[in-house]
Design a protein around this motif. Structure first.
Motif, PDB file in Angstrom:
ATOM      1  N   ASN B   7       7.165  29.207   9.100  1.00 21.19           N
ATOM      2  CA  ASN B   7       8.449  29.285   9.792  1.00 21.19           C
ATOM      3  C   ASN B   7       8.867  30.717  10.029  1.00 21.19           C
ATOM      4  O   ASN B   7       9.419  31.062  11.065  1.00 21.19           O
ATOM      5  CB  ASN B   7       9.534  28.565   8.975  1.00 21.19           C
ATOM      6  N   THR B   9       6.917  33.356  10.472  1.00 12.93           N
ATOM      7  CA  THR B   9       6.184  34.036  11.550  1.00 12.93           C
ATOM      8  C   THR B   9       6.552  33.466  12.907  1.00 12.93           C
ATOM      9  O   THR B   9       6.500  34.158  13.904  1.00 12.93           O
ATOM     10  CB  THR B   9       4.671  33.932  11.340  1.00 12.93           C
ATOM     11  N   LYS B  10       6.853  32.211  12.910  1.00 17.83           N
ATOM     12  CA  LYS B  10       7.152  31.600  14.211  1.00 17.83           C
ATOM     13  C   LYS B  10       8.643  31.652  14.473  1.00 17.83           C
ATOM     14  O   LYS B  10       9.404  30.823  13.988  1.00 17.83           O
ATOM     15  CB  LYS B  10       6.649  30.156  14.231  1.00 17.83           C
ATOM     16  N   SER B  12      11.878  31.331  16.850  1.00 19.29           N
ATOM     17  CA  SER B  12      12.182  30.428  17.980  1.00 19.29           C
ATOM     18  C   SER B  12      12.358  31.223  19.271  1.00 19.29           C
ATOM     19  O   SER B  12      12.627  32.429  19.252  1.00 19.29           O
ATOM     20  CB  SER B  12      13.441  29.619  17.683  1.00 19.29           C
ATOM     21  N   LYS B  13      12.183  30.543  20.361  1.00 17.84           N
ATOM     22  CA  LYS B  13      12.255  31.168  21.678  1.00 17.84           C
ATOM     23  C   LYS B  13      13.615  31.815  21.916  1.00 17.84           C
ATOM     24  O   LYS B  13      13.717  32.904  22.463  1.00 17.84           O
ATOM     25  CB  LYS B  13      11.996  30.110  22.747  1.00 17.84           C
ATOM     26  N   VAL B  28       4.611  39.354  19.126  1.00 20.42           N
ATOM     27  CA  VAL B  28       4.289  37.925  19.015  1.00 20.42           C
ATOM     28  C   VAL B  28       3.442  37.480  20.207  1.00 20.42           C
ATOM     29  O   VAL B  28       2.443  36.764  20.064  1.00 20.42           O
ATOM     30  CB  VAL B  28       5.581  37.085  18.922  1.00 20.42           C
ATOM     31  N   LEU B  32      -0.388  35.898  20.246  1.00 19.66           N
ATOM     32  CA  LEU B  32      -0.652  34.609  20.880  1.00 19.66           C
ATOM     33  C   LEU B  32      -1.808  34.722  21.872  1.00 19.66           C
ATOM     34  O   LEU B  32      -2.707  33.877  21.915  1.00 19.66           O
ATOM     35  CB  LEU B  32       0.624  34.155  21.600  1.00 19.66           C
TER      36      LEU B  32
END
Lengths: 236, 157
Positions: B7, B9-10, B12-13, B28, B32
């Protein structure tokens, strides 16, 4: 199976000696060999040979020509399509030859070539996916030995190995033949040979001598040439 | 724990779109992109590319491997143009071998060479006009460097 230099090899054999001999120096793998990881595999049937310092190749008998970049070939112009000529060099595909790839050719001043002409040209492009491209000038724009061959010669086909045999620096046949008669010749790596002598008789005789050389050991070549000359004398 | 890390590292947009997250957003995106690349081309990397070495050179033509000639020859005046080219090639080849065979010049040759030119030239510099007139060069006699003018010797008392 594991094979060594001078062995008769078939596709799939592993050439062990090549890996052993090449700890530090660069190794050149010629036709009939390919690398797979750190093994060298044979892909043609023939005799595995080595030339100093470290050039390895398979000497094979072959009739189908596969174009390679930089080789000189003899071809027949079969088509004139826009600004290129299509030339049959005996490969899987017709080769293209631009009309600008001649000495002194410009857009206005086209070379004088018609369908059916025989040409001696160098392969500029030869890769698996593309049609081969020929050129009739060197990098300085000079024609050198390339160009159209005169229509009063004779063109014949032979195996690729015979063409290679004749072009080998140690082959004496061409000089021996020159002692018997005057002639000019264009030997293509594609197994097409164009030959012209003083008369039709002489041309045919010389062609026969060359075709007979396929199975003649070097020691017997003088005898071959003199027998051809003797036959010529009897006819004329 | 691990779930939390993922969570972390990721992002939200919505957060990445914010103004102060610009640099993180770039980072990021780059990550990707690399992951996608690996997925795409990983399958095409063969063993041979991973283990590749530059020890082997592939040469598909016999011309180089066997040292073949170029195949257009003429004999006994059949095609003078070609024969001229053959002659030129032969000359070039011989010149190359001669250059390789050339031995170094011996000291003797060197001395002779100097004697014939340099000594003479230098000697000329030191000659007087009167000597110049009667001077005739003769190779047969040994040229000796001119004697130095006798210096004034101070008489000893």
């Amino acid at each position: 199976m594991e094979v060594n230099i001078k062995d008769v090899v078939v596709p799939g054999d592993v050439a062990v000696e090549i890996m052993k001999s090449s700890e530090k120096e660069r190794v050149i793998l010629g036709p009939g060999l390919r690398r797979d990881c750190d093994r060298v595999l044979v892909t043609k049937a023939g005799v595995l040979k080595r030339r100093k310092p470290a050039i390895f190749y398979v000497d094979s008998y072959q009739k189908r020509y596969v174009p390679n970049r930089g080789e000189n070939v003899v071809g027949i112009v079969t088509q004139k399509a826009g600004d290129i000529y299509r030339v049959d060099i005996g490969a899987g595909e017709l080769a293209s030859l631009s009309y600008l790839a001649f000495e002194g050719a410009t857009k206005k001043n086209r070379p004088d070539i018609v369908v059916g002409d025989v040409i001696f040209a160098k392969l500029l492009v030869a890769s698996k996916g593309m049609e081969p491209e020929l050129i009739c000038v060197d990098s300085h724009g000079k024609k050198g030995k390339l160009g159209v061959l005169s229509p009063d010669g004779m063109l014949f086909d032979c195996s690729l190995s015979l063409a290679r045999k004749l072009l080998h620096p140690s082959c004496q046949l061409l000089t021996l033949l020159a002692k018997e008669q005057a002639y000019e010749i264009a030997i293509g790596m594609n197994g097409k040979i164009w030959m012209k002598a003083r008369s039709v008789h002489e041309t045919i005789a010389a062609c026969n001598a060359i075709l007979a050389a396929e199975n003649t050991p070097p020691a017997e070549m003088p005898a071959l040439c003199s027998s051809i000359a003797r036959n010529l004398l009897r006819i004329s | 724990m691990t779930a939390r890390e993922v969570n972390k590292t990721k992002l939200s947009k919505g957060i990445l779109e914010m103004k102060f997250m610009k640099r993180t957003k770039e980072k990021v995106e780059k990550q990707l992109f690399q992951e996608e690349g690996k997925e795409y081309f990983g399958a095409q990397l063969t063993n041979h590319m991973k283990k590749g070495s530059d020890k082997f050179i592939i040469e598909p033509s016999f011309v180089f491997c066997e040292g073949l000639l170029d195949g257009r020859v003429s004999f006994r005046g059949m095609n003078p143009e070609i024969e001229r080219l053959m002659e030129l090639e032969e000359e070039a080849k011989q010149a190359l071998t001669r250059k390789q065979n050339e031995t170094e010049i011996t000291d003797e040759q060197m001395a002779k060479h100097y004697r014939s030119s340099a000594v003479d030239t230098m000697a000329k510099k030191f000659r007087t006009k009167h000597e110049n007139k009667k001077y005739v060069r003769d190779d047969s006699i040994e040229i000796e460097p001119l004697e130095k003018k006798p210096k004034f010797l101070k008489p000893s008392d």
